[in-house]
Design an enzyme around this catalytic site. Structure first.
Site, PDB file in Angstrom:
ATOM      1  N   LYS A  20       0.835  -1.203   0.000  1.00 53.33           N
ATOM      2  CA  LYS A  20       0.000   0.000   0.000  1.00 53.33           C
ATOM      3  C   LYS A  20       0.873   1.258   0.000  1.00 53.33           C
ATOM      4  O   LYS A  20       2.094   1.191   0.190  1.00 53.33           O
ATOM      5  CB  LYS A  20      -0.898  -0.003   1.238  1.00 53.33           C
ATOM      6  CG  LYS A  20      -0.123   0.076   2.563  1.00 53.33           C
ATOM      7  CD  LYS A  20      -1.030   0.094   3.760  1.00 53.33           C
ATOM      8  CE  LYS A  20      -0.193   0.191   5.052  1.00 53.33           C
ATOM      9  NZ  LYS A  20      -1.029   0.300   6.255  1.00 53.33           N
ATOM     10  N   ARG A  50      -9.972   0.480  15.475  1.00 51.22           N
ATOM     11  CA  ARG A  50      -9.838   1.168  14.194  1.00 51.22           C
ATOM     12  C   ARG A  50     -10.767   0.428  13.234  1.00 51.22           C
ATOM     13  O   ARG A  50     -11.956   0.299  13.508  1.00 51.22           O
ATOM     14  CB  ARG A  50      -8.368   1.150  13.753  1.00 51.22           C
ATOM     15  CG  ARG A  50      -7.998   2.197  12.718  1.00 51.22           C
ATOM     16  CD  ARG A  50      -6.519   2.164  12.377  1.00 51.22           C
ATOM     17  NE  ARG A  50      -6.103   0.895  11.789  1.00 51.22           N
ATOM     18  CZ  ARG A  50      -4.869   0.662  11.326  1.00 51.22           C
ATOM     19  NH1 ARG A  50      -3.942   1.602  11.415  1.00 51.22           N
ATOM     20  NH2 ARG A  50      -4.559  -0.506  10.793  1.00 51.22           N
ATOM     21  N   HIS A  62      -5.811  -6.912  13.306  1.00 52.08           N
ATOM     22  CA  HIS A  62      -4.535  -6.190  13.309  1.00 52.08           C
ATOM     23  C   HIS A  62      -4.143  -5.847  14.733  1.00 52.08           C
ATOM     24  O   HIS A  62      -4.990  -5.437  15.545  1.00 52.08           O
ATOM     25  CB  HIS A  62      -4.668  -4.919  12.465  1.00 52.08           C
ATOM     26  CG  HIS A  62      -3.362  -4.272  12.116  1.00 52.08           C
ATOM     27  ND1 HIS A  62      -2.359  -4.937  11.458  1.00 52.08           N
ATOM     28  CD2 HIS A  62      -2.895  -3.024  12.340  1.00 52.08           C
ATOM     29  CE1 HIS A  62      -1.339  -4.110  11.271  1.00 52.08           C
ATOM     30  NE2 HIS A  62      -1.638  -2.947  11.811  1.00 52.08           N
ATOM     31  N   ARG A 101       1.150 -10.944   7.549  1.00 52.68           N
ATOM     32  CA  ARG A 101       1.170  -9.756   6.694  1.00 52.68           C
ATOM     33  C   ARG A 101       2.410  -8.944   7.021  1.00 52.68           C
ATOM     34  O   ARG A 101       2.556  -8.452   8.143  1.00 52.68           O
ATOM     35  CB  ARG A 101      -0.058  -8.868   6.926  1.00 52.68           C
ATOM     36  CG  ARG A 101      -1.385  -9.477   6.560  1.00 52.68           C
ATOM     37  CD  ARG A 101      -2.509  -8.456   6.758  1.00 52.68           C
ATOM     38  NE  ARG A 101      -2.401  -7.740   8.025  1.00 52.68           N
ATOM     39  CZ  ARG A 101      -2.848  -8.196   9.187  1.00 52.68           C
ATOM     40  NH1 ARG A 101      -3.425  -9.385   9.261  1.00 52.68           N
ATOM     41  NH2 ARG A 101      -2.711  -7.481  10.272  1.00 52.68           N
ATOM     42  N   TYR A 159      15.302  30.167   8.214  1.00 55.43           N
ATOM     43  CA  TYR A 159      14.177  30.886   8.793  1.00 55.43           C
ATOM     44  C   TYR A 159      14.208  30.877  10.311  1.00 55.43           C
ATOM     45  O   TYR A 159      14.472  29.853  10.949  1.00 55.43           O
ATOM     46  CB  TYR A 159      12.858  30.265   8.338  1.00 55.43           C
ATOM     47  CG  TYR A 159      12.552  30.452   6.876  1.00 55.43           C
ATOM     48  CD1 TYR A 159      12.491  31.725   6.313  1.00 55.43           C
ATOM     49  CD2 TYR A 159      12.306  29.353   6.058  1.00 55.43           C
ATOM     50  CE1 TYR A 159      12.190  31.898   4.964  1.00 55.43           C
ATOM     51  CE2 TYR A 159      11.999  29.520   4.711  1.00 55.43           C
ATOM     52  CZ  TYR A 159      11.947  30.798   4.178  1.00 55.43           C
ATOM     53  OH  TYR A 159      11.655  30.965   2.845  1.00 55.43           O
ATOM     54  N   CYS A 176      13.544  23.986   4.987  1.00 59.21           N
ATOM     55  CA  CYS A 176      12.683  24.805   4.140  1.00 59.21           C
ATOM     56  C   CYS A 176      11.899  23.908   3.174  1.00 59.21           C
ATOM     57  O   CYS A 176      12.106  22.705   3.116  1.00 59.21           O
ATOM     58  CB  CYS A 176      13.525  25.805   3.359  1.00 59.21           C
ATOM     59  SG  CYS A 176      14.633  26.796   4.398  1.00 59.21           S
ATOM     60  N   ASP A 209      12.159  23.731  -0.034  1.00 61.53           N
ATOM     61  CA  ASP A 209      12.951  23.252  -1.168  1.00 61.53           C
ATOM     62  C   ASP A 209      14.394  22.920  -0.817  1.00 61.53           C
ATOM     63  O   ASP A 209      15.125  22.450  -1.690  1.00 61.53           O
ATOM     64  CB  ASP A 209      13.004  24.319  -2.276  1.00 61.53           C
ATOM     65  CG  ASP A 209      11.665  24.969  -2.502  1.00 61.53           C
ATOM     66  OD1 ASP A 209      10.703  24.224  -2.755  1.00 61.53           O
ATOM     67  OD2 ASP A 209      11.575  26.201  -2.403  1.00 61.53           O
TER      68      ASP A 209
END
Length: 390
Positions: free
Chosen positions: A43, A141, A173, A229, A273, A323, A325
């Site tokens: 997944k 869940r 699970h 699994r 920053y 940051c 980028d």
């Protein structure tokens, strides 16, 4: 082999390199440990490794089943040419179930309403569906709540008798398998055994019974049942740090870039920053052209954080705020130049691992590898294949 995205990202500043041989190796190891059929979980785009490529490698390594979360993922795997056993488990009331039913995907049901929806899809396509029932044994869940087990099992049995589906599996699970001594593990296993007994009393005889995830596959033999699994361990990462024996699993992912800028700082110069890091001595800073837009956690730069990368064979700490980028690393005054390779994470010696990043960022390795992407190019290699020379 390479990911299709590479064609659209020529000149990319960073790359994710995935060794499919490592995935094959890891599955072989886990299959041997488990001693029962293995369901490889691919997944979330194969935990960031590429779903189709990871699926292929896992099958080559001996995984009898594949599993994904969503119907869309299952359909994508079928479209890639995979026709083998395939499980998925997340859907909404409006999810189109006709195509997965027609393509033989095992759909997981948590409720009578979901079973009814699967029956409608099966009638529409004129085929018998494949259904697995998931029970909630303590994770709170997905899965049928204990109060609903009897009703869900009764509806599942009715659907078998009227030809709507074959119930192929029953599963649950674990919540705390990465903490092997946690009492929840015993409670959930006992609850699962109770669910199996009730399912049998209801007339269900599923072929596939599974509870163990990666950590339980390795650490809890009693939870292996008829299959296991394996997700994160398939990709060579430790599912229970501090508890797992060394099985020789190999991390499949390496993330690397190059230095885009190198500059010298004097004591008192601040970086990035907020100017949250200030040099206390002369040093050299290198700019790596990756940031949180490419999956680098911003938490890697939290005060007191210790996330590192490898440059020139040494681990180098991140300095200042990550940051969107770019990120800055402290080269400590060592010689460096623009274009030098930076390895952010991998499995080689002297290279930070996904677990190292997880510990530095206060998270888990699953999140580190799964979020990698953005503008990076993903490239698949196979170190089991020796290229012949001219």
């Amino acid at each position: 082999m390479s990911d299709h995205r590479a064609d659209r990202h020529e000149g990319a500043l960073a790359e994710i390199v995935v060794d499919v041989a490592a995935i094959r190796h890891n599955v072989r190891v886990l299959r041997e440990v488990a001693g029962v059929p293995l369901i490889a979980v691919v997944k979330a785009d194969g935990y960031g490794h590429g779903m189709v490529e990871a699926a292929r490698a896992a099958r080559e390594g001996g995984a009898e089943w594949l599993a994904v979360a969503t119907v869309d993922e299952a359909v994508q795997l079928r479209a890639s040419g995979y026709a083998g056993p395939l499980l998925c488990w997340l859907m909404l009331p409006e999810t189109d179930l006709e195509r997965p039913v027609a393509e033989g995907v095992d759909l997981t049901a948590y409720s009578v309403a979901e079973l009814d929806a699967i029956a409608e899809a099966a009638r529409a396509v004129g085929l018998r569906a494949r259904v697995q029932v998931k029970v909630d044994t303590g994770l709170s869940r997905g899965g049928a709540s204990r109060a609903d087990w009897a009703a869900v099992f009764a509806r599942a049995h009715d659907g078998e008798r009227d030809g709507s589906w074959k119930v192929t599996g029953l599963w649950s699970h674990l919540a705390c398998s990465d903490e092997p001594d946690h009492p929840a593990n015993d409670r959930q296993e006992q609850a699962f055994r109770a669910a199996l007994a009730l399912a049998e009393d209801s007339g269900l005889r599923p072929d596939l019974v599974h509870l163990a995830n990666s950590a339980a596959t390795i650490l809890r033999p009693s939870a292996r049942f008829g299959a296991v699994r394996c997700g994160i361990a398939t990709y060579g990462l430790d599912p229970a740090p501090g508890h797992t024996p060394d099985l020789g699993l190999r991390p499949a992912m390496t993330v690397r870039s190059r230095l885009a800028v190198v500059k010298h700082l004097v004591a008192g110069d601040a970086v990035s920053y907020g100017q949250r890091w200030v040099a206390d001595r002369p040093t050299t800073i290198g700019l790596v052209p990756m940031g949180y837009g490419d999956g680098i956690p911003r938490h890697a730069s939290h005060p007191g954080g210790s996330a590192e990368v490898a440059v020139g064979g040494k681990r180098r700490p991140i300095r200042g705020t990550v940051c969107m980028d770019q990120v800055m690393v402290d080269l400590g005054g060592d010689p460096a130049q623009v274009g030098d390779e930076v390895v952010l994470l991998g499995g080689a010696d002297d290279v930070p691992t996904a677990q190292d990043w997880a510990e530095a960022c206060g998270t888990i390795s699953y999140e580190i590898v799964t979020r990698m992407g953005g503008r990076t190019v993903r490239r698949h290699v196979d170190t089991d294949v020796v290229e012949e020379g001219p």
